[in-house]
Design a protein around this motif. Structure first.
Motif, PDB file in Angstrom:
ATOM      1  N   GLN A 122     128.078 -48.505  57.124  1.00 20.20           N
ATOM      2  CA  GLN A 122     126.981 -48.305  56.432  1.00 20.20           C
ATOM      3  C   GLN A 122     126.776 -49.010  55.368  1.00 20.20           C
ATOM      4  O   GLN A 122     125.697 -48.928  54.503  1.00 20.20           O
ATOM      5  N   GLY A 123     127.636 -50.020  55.189  1.00 18.43           N
ATOM      6  CA  GLY A 123     127.599 -50.857  54.132  1.00 18.43           C
ATOM      7  C   GLY A 123     127.926 -50.596  52.612  1.00 18.43           C
ATOM      8  O   GLY A 123     127.967 -51.133  51.611  1.00 18.43           O
ATOM      9  N   ASP A 124     128.866 -49.384  52.664  1.00 14.29           N
ATOM     10  CA  ASP A 124     129.316 -48.846  51.583  1.00 14.29           C
ATOM     11  C   ASP A 124     130.851 -49.178  51.540  1.00 14.29           C
ATOM     12  O   ASP A 124     131.936 -48.429  51.706  1.00 14.29           O
ATOM     13  N   LEU A 125     131.170 -50.387  50.959  1.00 15.37           N
ATOM     14  CA  LEU A 125     132.404 -51.039  50.962  1.00 15.37           C
ATOM     15  C   LEU A 125     133.360 -50.324  49.849  1.00 15.37           C
ATOM     16  O   LEU A 125     134.512 -50.420  50.106  1.00 15.37           O
ATOM     17  N   THR A 126     132.621 -49.850  48.814  1.00  8.97           N
ATOM     18  CA  THR A 126     133.320 -49.227  47.766  1.00  8.97           C
ATOM     19  C   THR A 126     134.350 -47.930  48.450  1.00  8.97           C
ATOM     20  O   THR A 126     135.362 -47.822  48.067  1.00  8.97           O
ATOM     21  N   LEU A 127     133.530 -47.291  49.037  1.00 13.53           N
ATOM     22  CA  LEU A 127     134.007 -45.993  49.714  1.00 13.53           C
ATOM     23  C   LEU A 127     134.809 -46.427  50.682  1.00 13.53           C
ATOM     24  O   LEU A 127     136.048 -45.693  50.896  1.00 13.53           O
ATOM     25  N   ALA A 128     134.604 -47.364  51.746  1.00 10.26           N
ATOM     26  CA  ALA A 128     135.381 -47.814  52.728  1.00 10.26           C
ATOM     27  C   ALA A 128     136.743 -48.282  52.231  1.00 10.26           C
ATOM     28  O   ALA A 128     137.865 -47.893  52.713  1.00 10.26           O
ATOM     29  N   VAL A 129     136.794 -49.000  51.248  1.00  8.14           N
ATOM     30  CA  VAL A 129     138.297 -49.557  50.810  1.00  8.14           C
ATOM     31  C   VAL A 129     139.043 -48.327  50.182  1.00  8.14           C
ATOM     32  O   VAL A 129     140.227 -47.945  50.616  1.00  8.14           O
ATOM     33  N   ALA A 130     138.368 -47.380  49.618  1.00  6.19           N
ATOM     34  CA  ALA A 130     138.965 -46.144  49.029  1.00  6.19           C
ATOM     35  C   ALA A 130     139.847 -45.334  50.178  1.00  6.19           C
ATOM     36  O   ALA A 130     140.723 -44.948  50.281  1.00  6.19           O
ATOM     37  N   ARG A 187     134.782 -50.944  40.111  1.00  8.59           N
ATOM     38  CA  ARG A 187     134.713 -52.355  40.894  1.00  8.59           C
ATOM     39  C   ARG A 187     133.992 -52.054  42.115  1.00  8.59           C
ATOM     40  O   ARG A 187     134.242 -51.020  42.820  1.00  8.59           O
ATOM     41  N   ASP A 188     133.174 -53.036  42.720  1.00  7.32           N
ATOM     42  CA  ASP A 188     132.695 -52.919  43.903  1.00  7.32           C
ATOM     43  C   ASP A 188     133.580 -53.294  45.137  1.00  7.32           C
ATOM     44  O   ASP A 188     134.269 -54.207  44.692  1.00  7.32           O
ATOM     45  N   GLY A 189     133.412 -52.507  46.194  1.00  4.85           N
ATOM     46  CA  GLY A 189     134.301 -53.121  47.072  1.00  4.85           C
ATOM     47  C   GLY A 189     133.924 -54.303  48.309  1.00  4.85           C
ATOM     48  O   GLY A 189     132.490 -54.412  48.071  1.00  4.85           O
ATOM     49  N   THR A 190     134.913 -54.846  48.545  1.00  6.91           N
ATOM     50  CA  THR A 190     133.914 -56.088  49.406  1.00  6.91           C
ATOM     51  C   THR A 190     134.836 -55.963  50.775  1.00  6.91           C
ATOM     52  O   THR A 190     135.449 -55.233  51.103  1.00  6.91           O
ATOM     53  N   ASP A 191     134.034 -56.702  51.508  1.00  2.25           N
ATOM     54  CA  ASP A 191     134.222 -56.705  53.113  1.00  2.25           C
ATOM     55  C   ASP A 191     135.633 -57.192  53.129  1.00  2.25           C
ATOM     56  O   ASP A 191     136.559 -56.718  54.002  1.00  2.25           O
ATOM     57  N   GLU A 192     136.165 -58.122  52.593  1.00  2.00           N
ATOM     58  CA  GLU A 192     137.316 -58.953  52.581  1.00  2.00           C
ATOM     59  C   GLU A 192     138.396 -57.896  52.154  1.00  2.00           C
ATOM     60  O   GLU A 192     139.508 -57.730  52.835  1.00  2.00           O
TER      61      GLU A 192
END
Length: 212
Positions: A122-130, A187-192
């Motif tokens: 869904q493009g929420d990389l900040t939540l995805a990293v966490a 900080r914003d999450g990144t795809d990397e």
């Protein structure tokens, strides 16, 4: 007229010795013997006398006996509970602790991985990293590789995991930094970053642990 002889019996005016013999003879009759307390009666009486003499501080007698009876009842209840339900077992899956990194979270590692993938899609990389790092911490605890308690930080997890998987020590440190960045430093999450954490999760499942 011939006098009628009197029946033989104790003298009408016995002396002390005769009286004592008559009393002893009377007490040996069956009806008196049966009325005497048995050894079981005497033992039971002695037991209750002992209970009545027990003191607890300033308490003695009946209150002390009541306290003993209460303690006995509690002990019996505990034994019955243990027999019915068994001895409580410690939860070896410490990853099931409801608190993880300061938040109530009872999900297992698979649920966290699914949440990380859903957030990334869904493009929420900040939540995805966490969520991806949470999945790592929960998986380490579930497998017994790392002990995770409510006060354990991401850096604690990385350090302990690095001791168990020394070949992945740097990757664990980077993943913990990425989690702290999105979780505490805004900080914003990144795809990397997400891909690196997710890849670390996959690699540690196939890496041989090193026992201390």
């Amino acid at each position: 007229m011939t006098p009628v002889p009197l029946a033989a019996g104790p003298p009408l005016n016995p002396d002390a010795d005769d009286a004592r013999r008559e009393v002893l003879r009377e007490l040996t009759k069956p009806e008196y013997v049966a009325a005497q307390p048995s050894w079981l009666d005497r033992a039971a009486q002695a037991f209750w006398d002992w209970l009545g003499s027990i003191r607890f501080g300033g308490t003695e007698g009946a209150p002390a006996v009541a306290l003993i009876v209460l303690l006995a009842v509690v002990a019996i209840v505990v034994v019955v509970v243990l027999l019915v339900y068994g001895v409580p077992r410690l939860n070896r899956r410490s990853g099931r602790d409801v608190v993880l990194f300061g938040e109530d979270d009872a999900r297992d590692s698979e649920a966290m991985r699914a949440a990380a993938r859903a957030a990334a899609s869904q493009g929420d990389l900040t939540l995805a990293v966490a969520e991806a790092f949470r999945a790592i911490a929960r998986a380490l605890a579930e497998r017994g590789d790392v002990a995770v308690s409510p006060g354990t930080t991401a850096r604690d997890v990385a350090r302990r995991a690095g001791d168990v998987f020394p070949d992945l020590r740097a990757e664990f440190a980077d993943a913990a930094s990425a989690f702290d960045g999105v979780r505490y430093l805004d900080r914003d999450g990144t795809d990397e970053a997400y891909r690196a954490v997710a890849d670390l999760d996959r690699r540690m499942t196939s890496t041989r642990r090193v026992d201390a």
